[in-house]
Design an enzyme around this catalytic site. Structure first.
Site, PDB file in Angstrom:
ATOM      1  N   CYS A  74       0.829  -1.473   0.101  1.00 47.77           N
ATOM      2  CA  CYS A  74       0.053   0.044   0.030  1.00 47.77           C
ATOM      3  C   CYS A  74       0.773   1.239  -0.012  1.00 47.77           C
ATOM      4  CB  CYS A  74      -0.961   0.019   1.208  1.00 47.77           C
ATOM      5  SG  CYS A  74      -1.983   1.446   1.610  1.00 47.77           S
ATOM      6  N   CYS A 119      -1.672   1.699  -2.953  1.00 46.01           N
ATOM      7  CA  CYS A 119      -2.754   2.840  -2.673  1.00 46.01           C
ATOM      8  C   CYS A 119      -1.972   3.961  -2.865  1.00 46.01           C
ATOM      9  CB  CYS A 119      -3.200   2.588  -1.640  1.00 46.01           C
ATOM     10  SG  CYS A 119      -3.765   1.068  -0.897  1.00 46.01           S
ATOM     11  N   LYS A 135      -0.479   5.263  -6.101  1.00 41.47           N
ATOM     12  CA  LYS A 135      -1.432   5.257  -6.956  1.00 41.47           C
ATOM     13  C   LYS A 135      -2.239   6.546  -6.813  1.00 41.47           C
ATOM     14  CE  LYS A 135      -5.170   3.740  -5.951  1.00 41.47           C
ATOM     15  NZ  LYS A 135      -5.535   2.332  -5.946  1.00 41.47           N
ATOM     16  N   TYR A 147      -8.661  -3.895 -11.358  1.00 41.77           N
ATOM     17  CA  TYR A 147      -8.870  -2.416 -11.054  1.00 41.77           C
ATOM     18  C   TYR A 147      -7.281  -1.914 -10.868  1.00 41.77           C
ATOM     19  CZ  TYR A 147      -6.868  -3.525  -6.228  1.00 41.77           C
ATOM     20  OH  TYR A 147      -5.893  -3.969  -5.224  1.00 41.77           O
ATOM     21  N   GLU A 171      -6.963   1.376 -13.234  1.00 37.85           N
ATOM     22  CA  GLU A 171      -6.428   2.775 -12.436  1.00 37.85           C
ATOM     23  C   GLU A 171      -5.166   3.285 -13.086  1.00 37.85           C
ATOM     24  OE1 GLU A 171      -7.997   2.014  -7.781  1.00 37.85           O
ATOM     25  OE2 GLU A 171      -6.117   0.961  -8.351  1.00 37.85           O
ATOM     26  N   HIS A 223     -26.946  20.214  -0.994  1.00 34.51           N
ATOM     27  CA  HIS A 223     -27.423  20.579  -2.473  1.00 34.51           C
ATOM     28  C   HIS A 223     -26.234  21.715  -2.516  1.00 34.51           C
ATOM     29  CE1 HIS A 223     -29.307  21.031  -6.345  1.00 34.51           C
ATOM     30  NE2 HIS A 223     -29.306  22.370  -5.950  1.00 34.51           N
ATOM     31  N   GLU A 270     -26.018  13.944  -3.120  1.00 31.02           N
ATOM     32  CA  GLU A 270     -27.330  14.024  -2.895  1.00 31.02           C
ATOM     33  C   GLU A 270     -28.195  13.312  -4.107  1.00 31.02           C
ATOM     34  OE1 GLU A 270     -29.534  17.610  -3.901  1.00 31.02           O
ATOM     35  OE2 GLU A 270     -27.833  18.246  -5.059  1.00 31.02           O
TER      36      GLU A 270
END
Length: 487
Positions: free
Chosen positions: A75, A80, A83, A217, A221, A462, A467
Site C-alpha cells: 500500500c 494505494c 497510485k 482495478y 487505475e 445541494h 445527493e
C-alpha cells in the site's frame, strides 16, 4: 489517585507475568510478525500497547526488473499511496482543460513532466518508510530487515541481504507477507521485458506509449492516470473488466475511459513480447472475436494480471500451515488462526479475505487485542466499502447486482435492495467525482442496516453529486429513463 495506583499495580503484575511466561517457555518474543505491510505493522504496534515484547521481520525481494523499496508494504510503496498521488496528478491535468471553460487563460499545450511527479511521489513514500521505522522504535517493537522462514512452529530463521542469519523465537507468530504481481511466464518475453505495478511507481523516466495487460482495478487505475497525464495508453482485456464488481458499473467505467482517450483491445490476449532496435517492444496478440493475430510496438508493457500470495520462501509445509492448493493462500478461521494454533495470518495472504489495506489493519489490531487484551471481538468482513480510482471514480459497498440476484433471486430484489416490506439496502454503487469520499459516509448507514425508506428520508446536500443517492426513485425494473434533468 488510588484507582490510578491500582491500575498501575495491575499492569505491573501483568507485565511481570508476561516476562515470567516468556522466561519459562524459552521464547524470546510474545509476538513475532513476519511482514511489514499495513496489517502486520498494525498488529505489532497494537500488541506493543499491551506491554508485550514484539518483533517485526520485513524484507522486500526486488522485482524481476530490480525495483525494491522500504518498510510499509504494498500500500505505502507500490499500491494505494503512489497510485492515489498519480491519480491526483491526472485529475489536475483534466482540471486544467476544464479551467478554460471557466474563463482561465492557460497557455497551450499543457505539458506534464513525469520525472518531477515521480520524484515527488517517491520522496513522499520514503518519508512514510521512515515514519514507520520511527513508530516501531517509539513503541519498542524490534525491527529486523530480514527475509523470514520457519525452522519449526515457534522459530523463524531470518536472513539479511548479505546472508547473515538470525534465529528468532516467539510464543505467537503472525504471517502478513501479502502478495506480489503475477507474471504470465508462459508468454515469451513477458518476464524479460515487462514491468508490473511493483515497478511503475518507481520509474524515473516516463513509460511513454504503454500497453497495460489485464482488466483488474490495478490495470484500469494505472491506465487511467497514464492517459490522464497525456501518455498514449492501451488496455488489453481477455474477458470482462473489474471481475467481481458490479458489471453495469464496470462497463460505465471503461466507456468513460474510452471516451477520454484510453484505447481498449477487447477479447484479446498477448502471445509474445520482443525487443526491437531502440528499445521499443513489439507485442503480438490474438483477437478471439476476429480470429486474427495482430502486432504493435510500445515503449512499456505492464502486466496487471493478478497477484499471488508471497509464501514461497516461508517454509509453511514444514510446520503444517495449510494453504489452498489452487490459490496458494493461507487458510484461516474467523479468528485469523491457521491450522497451527499459535500461528496466525492476516491480510492479502489469507484465503477468502478482501485484498484491502483497511481490512488488514483492522484485522491485525483485533487479533492483537484478542491475543493480549482479553478481547473476543472478531473482524467483520461484511459490507466493506472500496473505491476504484479510475478517472471517473467507482465506489461501492455491499453486494453487486449479480451477487444479489444469485443470493436472493431476481424477483426478490429491486436494484439493489430487497423488495420485502423493510426494503433493506444490499449494496450501493456510485460512479462520479470523489466516489471514495461519498461511499465512506453511506457505508456507515449500510453497515447499520439502512433501508430504502430511510434513505429517502435522508436530506441531500445541494448541490452535490452525493445527493443524487438520496433521490433515487426510478428502478431498473421500471425501464424508465433515470437521467437527471433538474435539481
Amino acid at each position: 489517585m488510588a484507582a490510578l495506583w491500582r491500575r498501575r499495580e495491575r499492569l505491573r503484575r501483568v507485565l511481570g507475568l508476561c516476562r515470567t511466561v516468556r522466561a519459562l517457555s524459552g521464547k524470546e518474543y510474545d509476538l513475532l510478525v513476519v511482514g511489514g505491510g499495513s496489517g502486520g505493522l498494525a498488529c505489532a504496534k497494537e500488541a506493543a500497547q499491551f506491554g508485550r515484547k514484539v518483533a517485526v521481520l520485513d524484507y522486500v525481494e526486488p522485482s524481476p526488473q530490480g525495483t525494491k523499496w522500504g518498510l510499509g508494504g504494498t500500500c505505502v510503496n507500490v499500491g494505494c499511496i503512489p497510485k492515489k498521488l498519480m491519480h491526483q496528478a491526472a485529475l489536475l491535468g483534466s482540471a486544467l482543460k476544464d479551467a478554460q471553460h471557466y474563463g482561465w487563460n492557460i497557455a497551450q499545450p499543457v505539458h506534464h513532466t513525469w520525472s518531477l511527479m515521480a520524484q515527488a511521489v517517491q520522496n513522499y513514500v520514503k518519508s512514510l518508510n521512515w515514519g514507520h521505522r520511527v513508530q516501531l522504535q517509539d513503541k519498542k517493537v524490534k525491527y529486523f530487515n530480514m527475509k523470514g522462514s520457519f525452522s519449526d512452529p515457534y522459530t523463524i530463521r531470518g536472513l539479511t541481504k548479505a546472508g547473515k542469519e538470525t534465529i528468532v523465537t516467539a510464543e505467537n507468530i503472525v504471517i502478513a507477507t501479502g502478495g506480489r504481481p503475477k507474471y504470465p511466464t508462459h508468454i515469451a518475453g513477458a518476464l524479460e521485458y515487462g514491468i508490473t505495478s511493483d515497478d511503475l511507481f518507481w520509474l524515473k523516466t516516463s513509460p511513454g506509449k504503454t500497453l497495460v495487460v489485464g482488466a483488474s482495478y490495478v490495470s484500469l487505475e494505472c491506465a487511467g492516470f497514464l492517459t490522464g497525464i497525456g501518455l498514449d495508453t492501451t488496455v488489453m482485456m481477455r474477458s470482462i473488466p473489474l471481475r467481481g464488481f458490479d458489471q453495469q458499473m464496470a462497463s460505465l467505467v471503461t466507456e468513460h475511459m474510452e471516451s477520454y482517450g484510453t484505447k481498449f483491445l477487447k477479447r484479446c490476449f498477448p502471445t509474445k513480447v520482443k525487443r526491437l532496435e531502440g528499445n521499443r517492444l513489439q507485442v503480438t496478440w490474438k483477437n478471439t472475436d476476429l480470429g486474427t493475430e495482430e502486432t504493435d510496438s510500445f515503449d512499456t508493457v505492464m502486466w496487471a494480471v493478478g497477484r499471488a500470495p508471497d509464501t514461497e520462501t516461508l517454509n509453511l509445509e514444514t510446520v503444517g500451515v495449510k494453504t489452498n492448493s489452487e490459490t496458494g493462500k493461507i487458510i484461516v478461521d474467523a479468528s485469523e488462526a491457521t491450522s497451527v494454533p499459535h500461528i496466525y495470518a492476516i491480510g492479502d495472504i489469507t484465503e477468502g479475505r478482501p485484498e484491502l489495506t483497511p481490512t488488514a489493519i483492522a484485522a491485525g489490531k483485533l487479533l492483537a487485542q484478542r491475543l493480549f487484551g482479553q478481547s473476543s471481538e472478531l473482524m467483520d468482513y461484511d459490507n466493506v466499502p472500496t473505491t476504484v480510482f479510475t478517472p471517473l471514480e467507482y465506489g461501492c459497498v455491499g453486494l453487486s447486482e449479480e451477487t444479489a440476484v444469485r443470493c436472493y433471486g431476481s424477483d426478490n430484489i429491486e436494484v439493489v435492495c430487497l423488495r420485502e416490506r423493510e426494503q433493506r439496502i444490499l449494496g450501493l454503487h456510485f460512479i462520479g467525482p470523489n466516489a471514495g469520499e461519498v461511499i465512506q459516509g453511506f457505508a456507515l448507514g449500510i453497515k447499520c442496516g439502512a433501508t430504502y425508506p430511510q434513505l429517502m428520508k435522508t436530506v441531500g446536500i445541494h448541490p452535490t453529486c452525493a445527493e443524487e443517492i438520496t433521490k433515487l426513485h426510478i428502478t431498473k425494473r421500471s425501464g424508465l429513463d433515470a437521467t437527471v434533468t433538474g435539481c
